[in-house]
Design a protein around this motif. Structure first.
Motif, PDB file in Angstrom:
ATOM      1  N   GLN A 132      46.524  61.003  82.269  1.00  9.65           N
ATOM      2  CA  GLN A 132      45.545  61.866  82.932  1.00  9.65           C
ATOM      3  C   GLN A 132      45.847  63.353  82.792  1.00  9.65           C
ATOM      4  N   THR A 133      46.758  63.732  81.917  1.00 11.35           N
ATOM      5  CA  THR A 133      47.237  65.108  81.901  1.00 11.35           C
ATOM      6  C   THR A 133      47.206  65.689  80.492  1.00 11.35           C
ATOM      7  N   HIS A 134      46.918  66.995  80.405  1.00 11.18           N
ATOM      8  CA  HIS A 134      46.999  67.741  79.158  1.00 11.18           C
ATOM      9  C   HIS A 134      48.031  68.861  79.301  1.00 11.18           C
ATOM     10  N   VAL A 135      48.601  69.266  78.173  1.00 11.08           N
ATOM     11  CA  VAL A 135      49.419  70.478  78.107  1.00 11.08           C
ATOM     12  C   VAL A 135      48.900  71.302  76.939  1.00 11.08           C
ATOM     13  N   ILE A 136      49.334  72.576  76.878  1.00  9.89           N
ATOM     14  CA  ILE A 136      48.886  73.495  75.842  1.00  9.89           C
ATOM     15  C   ILE A 136      50.105  73.981  75.066  1.00  9.89           C
ATOM     16  N   SER A 137      49.953  74.052  73.769  1.00  6.23           N
ATOM     17  CA  SER A 137      50.998  74.605  72.912  1.00  6.23           C
ATOM     18  C   SER A 137      50.649  76.060  72.620  1.00  6.23           C
ATOM     19  N   ARG A 196      52.365  79.504  71.101  1.00  5.20           N
ATOM     20  CA  ARG A 196      53.454  80.199  70.403  1.00  5.20           C
ATOM     21  C   ARG A 196      54.772  79.416  70.484  1.00  5.20           C
ATOM     22  N   GLY A 197      54.665  78.107  70.283  1.00  5.21           N
ATOM     23  CA  GLY A 197      55.842  77.252  70.262  1.00  5.21           C
ATOM     24  C   GLY A 197      56.298  76.774  71.622  1.00  5.21           C
ATOM     25  N   ALA A 198      55.672  77.232  72.704  1.00  4.70           N
ATOM     26  CA  ALA A 198      56.036  76.809  74.055  1.00  4.70           C
ATOM     27  C   ALA A 198      54.968  75.859  74.603  1.00  4.70           C
ATOM     28  N   ILE A 199      55.399  74.944  75.468  1.00  2.00           N
ATOM     29  CA  ILE A 199      54.501  73.986  76.091  1.00  2.00           C
ATOM     30  C   ILE A 199      54.207  74.441  77.522  1.00  2.00           C
ATOM     31  N   VAL A 200      52.926  74.620  77.849  1.00  2.00           N
ATOM     32  CA  VAL A 200      52.502  75.096  79.167  1.00  2.00           C
ATOM     33  C   VAL A 200      51.573  74.047  79.781  1.00  2.00           C
ATOM     34  N   PRO A 201      51.802  73.631  81.020  1.00  2.00           N
ATOM     35  CA  PRO A 201      50.901  72.649  81.643  1.00  2.00           C
ATOM     36  C   PRO A 201      49.519  73.245  81.896  1.00  2.00           C
ATOM     37  N   LEU A 202      48.505  72.410  81.758  1.00  2.00           N
ATOM     38  CA  LEU A 202      47.115  72.830  81.947  1.00  2.00           C
ATOM     39  C   LEU A 202      46.595  72.263  83.260  1.00  2.00           C
ATOM     40  N   TYR A 203      45.957  73.123  84.066  1.00  2.00           N
ATOM     41  CA  TYR A 203      45.369  72.710  85.340  1.00  2.00           C
ATOM     42  C   TYR A 203      43.901  73.146  85.357  1.00  2.00           C
ATOM     43  N   ASP A 204      43.041  72.207  85.734  1.00  2.00           N
ATOM     44  CA  ASP A 204      41.609  72.492  85.842  1.00  2.00           C
ATOM     45  C   ASP A 204      41.321  72.942  87.273  1.00  2.00           C
ATOM     46  N   LEU A 205      40.946  74.220  87.453  1.00  2.00           N
ATOM     47  CA  LEU A 205      40.700  74.731  88.799  1.00  2.00           C
ATOM     48  C   LEU A 205      39.599  73.949  89.512  1.00  2.00           C
ATOM     49  N   GLY A 206      38.540  73.593  88.763  1.00  2.00           N
ATOM     50  CA  GLY A 206      37.449  72.851  89.374  1.00  2.00           C
ATOM     51  C   GLY A 206      37.899  71.520  89.922  1.00  2.00           C
ATOM     52  N   THR A 207      38.788  70.837  89.199  1.00  2.00           N
ATOM     53  CA  THR A 207      39.301  69.535  89.649  1.00  2.00           C
ATOM     54  C   THR A 207      40.271  69.694  90.806  1.00  2.00           C
ATOM     55  N   GLU A 208      41.187  70.639  90.706  1.00  2.00           N
ATOM     56  CA  GLU A 208      42.207  70.804  91.744  1.00  2.00           C
ATOM     57  C   GLU A 208      41.594  71.226  93.076  1.00  2.00           C
ATOM     58  N   LEU A 209      40.486  71.980  93.031  1.00  2.00           N
ATOM     59  CA  LEU A 209      39.837  72.422  94.266  1.00  2.00           C
ATOM     60  C   LEU A 209      38.768  71.440  94.737  1.00  2.00           C
ATOM     61  N   GLY A 210      38.590  70.333  94.020  1.00  2.00           N
ATOM     62  CA  GLY A 210      37.655  69.305  94.451  1.00  2.00           C
ATOM     63  C   GLY A 210      36.207  69.600  94.140  1.00  2.00           C
ATOM     64  N   ALA A 239      42.390  76.522  83.906  1.00  2.00           N
ATOM     65  CA  ALA A 239      41.125  76.483  83.177  1.00  2.00           C
ATOM     66  C   ALA A 239      39.979  76.889  84.096  1.00  2.00           C
ATOM     67  N   VAL A 240      39.148  77.853  83.645  1.00  2.00           N
ATOM     68  CA  VAL A 240      37.991  78.323  84.406  1.00  2.00           C
ATOM     69  C   VAL A 240      36.766  78.270  83.509  1.00  2.00           C
ATOM     70  N   ASP A 241      35.588  78.382  84.118  1.00  2.00           N
ATOM     71  CA  ASP A 241      34.355  78.359  83.334  1.00  2.00           C
ATOM     72  C   ASP A 241      34.059  79.716  82.707  1.00  2.00           C
ATOM     73  N   SER A 267      50.991  72.085  94.567  1.00  2.00           N
ATOM     74  CA  SER A 267      50.310  70.953  95.203  1.00  2.00           C
ATOM     75  C   SER A 267      49.278  70.301  94.283  1.00  2.00           C
ATOM     76  N   ALA A 268      49.286  70.669  92.998  1.00  2.00           N
ATOM     77  CA  ALA A 268      48.253  70.186  92.078  1.00  2.00           C
ATOM     78  C   ALA A 268      48.537  68.757  91.626  1.00  2.00           C
ATOM     79  N   THR A 269      47.457  68.042  91.255  1.00  2.00           N
ATOM     80  CA  THR A 269      47.587  66.699  90.690  1.00  2.00           C
ATOM     81  C   THR A 269      47.847  66.765  89.191  1.00  2.00           C
ATOM     82  N   GLY A 270      47.360  67.810  88.546  1.00  2.00           N
ATOM     83  CA  GLY A 270      47.517  67.938  87.108  1.00  2.00           C
ATOM     84  C   GLY A 270      46.532  67.112  86.308  1.00  2.00           C
ATOM     85  N   HIS A 271      45.538  66.509  86.969  1.00  2.00           N
ATOM     86  CA  HIS A 271      44.579  65.661  86.271  1.00  2.00           C
ATOM     87  C   HIS A 271      43.600  66.503  85.463  1.00  2.00           C
ATOM     88  N   THR A 272      43.668  66.368  84.160  1.00  2.00           N
ATOM     89  CA  THR A 272      42.701  67.022  83.277  1.00  2.00           C
ATOM     90  C   THR A 272      42.025  66.003  82.360  1.00  2.00           C
TER      91      THR A 272
END
Length: 699
Positions: A589-594, A596-610, A637-639, A685-690
């Motif tokens: 249920q989770t995505h990350v972003i690559s 410049r060689g680093a891995i950064v977790p991705l959080y969807d603001l719309g999902t985390e805020l319900g 992630a934002v619109d 407090s995020a679920t990280g679901h993307t």
């Protein structure tokens, strides 16, 4: 109703006392660190002496009595009769704390501290008996004749030769007048010591048309006759030390003042008074100025004391100005005016002025955390003495500036945390020795700016958190299930539960289960958060993250699922548009972003805020790369990104309590209310679901 001028002077005296007490603590800390320079010791003595003199003017007798005995011991330290041993320094700190209690008791009209006599007796025992003067120095009593001849010329001194005579040269600096001091009062106080002959000179004064009314042009040459010591004369000028030129020496001649203000020397001036009033004043005006003392620098800053209520009103007005400016900008945008129009240019200038005004007001409210850290030093001393531990406080970043409101409301939770570090964090001296550590425990209190916030850390070098014991207590009290699987961070978080305590007995410092939950609530009410990190055997660190100010901030307005949100600009490192090559799946249920060689977790603001379910694809999505308290990064992630603007902070804590991921709210230019996010708390407090569950199973 006319305000009592004495009440204002009295209030100013207590404000000055706080400044003197701060200097006293600084100098004692320097002495404790090994600085035994006579001038450092004199700073301690002068601080106590100045408080004593001011207290005497207001008949604050308990404070005068305490300061007098404290001053006597310090005089023994100045003279070399007493050495700054560790025990003596410990007692000096205790006496400084008690003097602070006496000052506050005098200010508030309450009873003074009860154990003051015990500490002073211990100091006096360390100092030993006062040095006795030889009998030859004791002058035989001489009766003085009282002359009531009112027709006599006041400028003619009694024919009887005085037993002691002094010459005093007194030339105020401009800073003396700027701080509200009056030379006339000083000259009158000097005349109370004996028979005086005063001559005024103004040799450096320019013509009236060129005269600067805020400069200092006058100087006085005083001849004082009577049974007076040099310390008695210097005491008259205690409150203007550093803001005047003062020379005292034995009288060796008489001066006559000419009508033009020039001083004519009829006999050679004594060596101690090597700055003649007539000849030296032009040299001081044209030559390089002497290096000012610390007292002179403080006076020359020309500070003005203003009631905090007035500053708060100014802050509120600036906040309303920011809101009105945003509404005006919104109206201009809706009117479709060209960016180069006169209205648009005028609005741009107005926005710049608003920002400068807001920055200036925030600087007025900002204060260094040094006074707060000094209060914590006293907490450490008292707490360690109460439980028999040897503890030293090491402050770092005392010059870090924080909003005054934040400092005031931070005192109680920080006190809890410092006491907790002394009581629970540090081992006993014997246990530390067995572990190969120094007997003296170390508590580090650190302040810094990070990611647009204030970070305050309380760190000890103790045994660390006994997580097995914490888990056992939590299970016994029904806080968690016996078979619960918890990470180290989750076990540490149990310390913040109401009623939780690892103390086995109730003491003056702990054991009642009240403390860390109160700390968390107090920090959250300030829009902050508190976290714990601990290494077994190495110690623990409690970190408090707070907003820089509680009034206005720079934010980026974004849109998520049709909602407008504000992300603090200080938390954003950069923005970017994603491509499919940047995105990697991690788990069901989770995505990350690559990046410049680093891995950064991705959080969807719309999902985390319900607001919505995870998107089917994030290709082309806009993300905000935000920096977190621990230095790591996260991508939100934002619109759409709408604009960047200043927003006024409106707290939500009183009405709604703590909302995970939400710091406050604001009013936008169109009148819409938007939430101000806290990225670090949101990620915590995020679920990280993307990825939607159905898509994850299909993929």
């Amino acid at each position: 109703m006319t305000q009592d001028p004495m009440a204002e002077i009295r209030a100013s005296f207590f404000v000055e006392c706080e400044e003197l007490l701060e200097r006293l603590q600084d100098a004692l800390t320097a002495i404790e660190a090994g600085d035994h320079d006579p001038e450092t010791i004199n700073v301690v003595f002068r601080a106590v002496h100045s408080i004593k003199g001011g207290a005497g003017a207001f008949a604050l007798l308990p404070l005068v009595a305490f300061a007098h005995r404290f001053e006597t011991v310090l005089d023994a330290l100045r003279s070399g009769q007493m050495q700054p041993s560790p025990e003596a320094i410990k007692r000096f700190f205790q006496a400084a704390d008690l003097m602070q209690d006496h000052v506050r008791a005098a200010r508030d009209g309450t009873a003074g501290p009860a154990n003051a006599d015990e500490v002073l007796q211990a100091l006096e025992a360390l100092a030993g008996p006062p040095a006795e003067k030889p009998l030859a120095e004791v002058a035989e009593f001489q009766p003085l004749a009282l002359v009531l001849d009112l027709d006599a010329d006041p400028g003619i001194a009694d024919s009887a030769e005085p037993q002691t005579a002094w010459q005093v040269f007194f030339a105020p600096h401009a800073a003396l007048y700027a701080t509200g001091n009056e030379p006339l009062h000083l000259l009158r106080a000097l005349s109370a010591l004996g028979t005086v002959e005063t001559r005024c000179a103004y040799p450096a004064a320019p013509d009236l048309i060129d005269l600067d009314p805020e400069a200092a042009w006058l100087a006085w040459q005083i001849t004082l006759a009577g049974e007076v010591g040099v310390d008695d004369i210097r005491e008259v000028f205690d409150f203007v030390e550093g803001v005047c030129a003062l020379e005292i020496g034995p009288a060796g001649g008489t001066n006559a003042c000419t009508p033009g203000g020039q001083t004519e020397t009829t006999q050679p001036r004594p060596a101690a008074l090597h700055l003649p009033a007539a000849e030296a004043a032009p040299a001081r005006a044209s030559g390089p100025p002497p290096q000012p003392t610390l007292a002179a620098k403080a006076a020359e800053s020309a500070t003005v004391r203003v009631d905090l209520e007035r500053i708060d009103r100014l802050v509120n007005l600036v906040g309303e100005l920011v809101i009105n400016q945003a509404m005006l900008a919104q109206s201009v945008a809706e009117a479709g005016l060209a960016p180069s129009s006169a209205v648009a240019n005028g609005l741009e200038a107005f926005m710049m002025l608003t920002r400068d005004l807001q920055d200036s007001v925030m600087m007025i409210r900002a204060q260094p955390v040094k006074p707060l850290f000094q209060r914590m030093a006293r907490i450490v001393r008292e707490a360690s003495a109460a439980i028999g531990k040897e503890v030293r406080l090491h402050p770092e970043g005392e010059a870090t500036e924080v909003d005054k409101t934040v400092i005031e409301r931070l005192a109680d939770p920080l006190t809890h945390m410092v006491r907790n570090a002394v009581d629970h964090g540090l081992e006993t001296p014997e246990a530390r020795q067995r572990a190969g550590k120094p007997r003296e425990g170390l508590v580090t209190l650190r302040a810094m700016h990070r990611a647009g916030r204030v970070l305050i850390e309380v760190e000890d070098d103790g045994a660390g958190i006994n997580r097995a014991k914490v888990r056992e207590i939590a299970i016994s009290r029904g806080l968690i299930a016996a078979d619960a699987v918890l990470s180290n961070a989750e076990i540490d978080a149990l310390l913040f539960l109401p009623g939780f305590s690892t103390a086995t007995t109730v003491s003056a410092l702990s054991g009642r289960g009240v403390g860390m939950d109160v700390v968390r609530q107090a920090i959250q009410s300030l829009g902050g958060r508190v976290t714990i990190t601990s290494d077994p055997g190495l110690g623990s660190k409690f970190s408090i993250s707070l907003p820089l100010t509680l009034a206005v901030l720079d934010g980026m307005v974004v849109q998520v699922a049709g909602q407008k949100l504000v992300v603090p600009l200080s938390s954003i490192l950069e923005t970017a548009a994603l491509t499919q090559d940047d995105i990697r799946a991690l788990g069901p249920q989770t995505h990350v972003i690559s990046v410049r060689g680093a891995i950064v977790p991705l959080y969807d603001l719309g999902t985390e805020l319900g607001f919505r379910q995870p998107r089917s694809s994030y290709d082309g999505s806009i993300v905000l790369f935000c920096v977190l308290d621990n230095g790591s990064s996260a991508a939100l992630a934002v619109d759409a990104i709408l604009e960047q603007r200043q927003v006024v902070i409106k707290g939500l804590q009183k009405a709604y309590g703590h909302i995970p991921g939400v710091a406050a709210a604001t009013i936008l230019g169109d009148g819409q209310i938007a939430l101000i996010l806290d990225p670090a708390d949101l990620v915590r407090s995020a679920t990280g679901h993307t990825r939607a569950i159905a898509l994850a199973l299909a993929g």
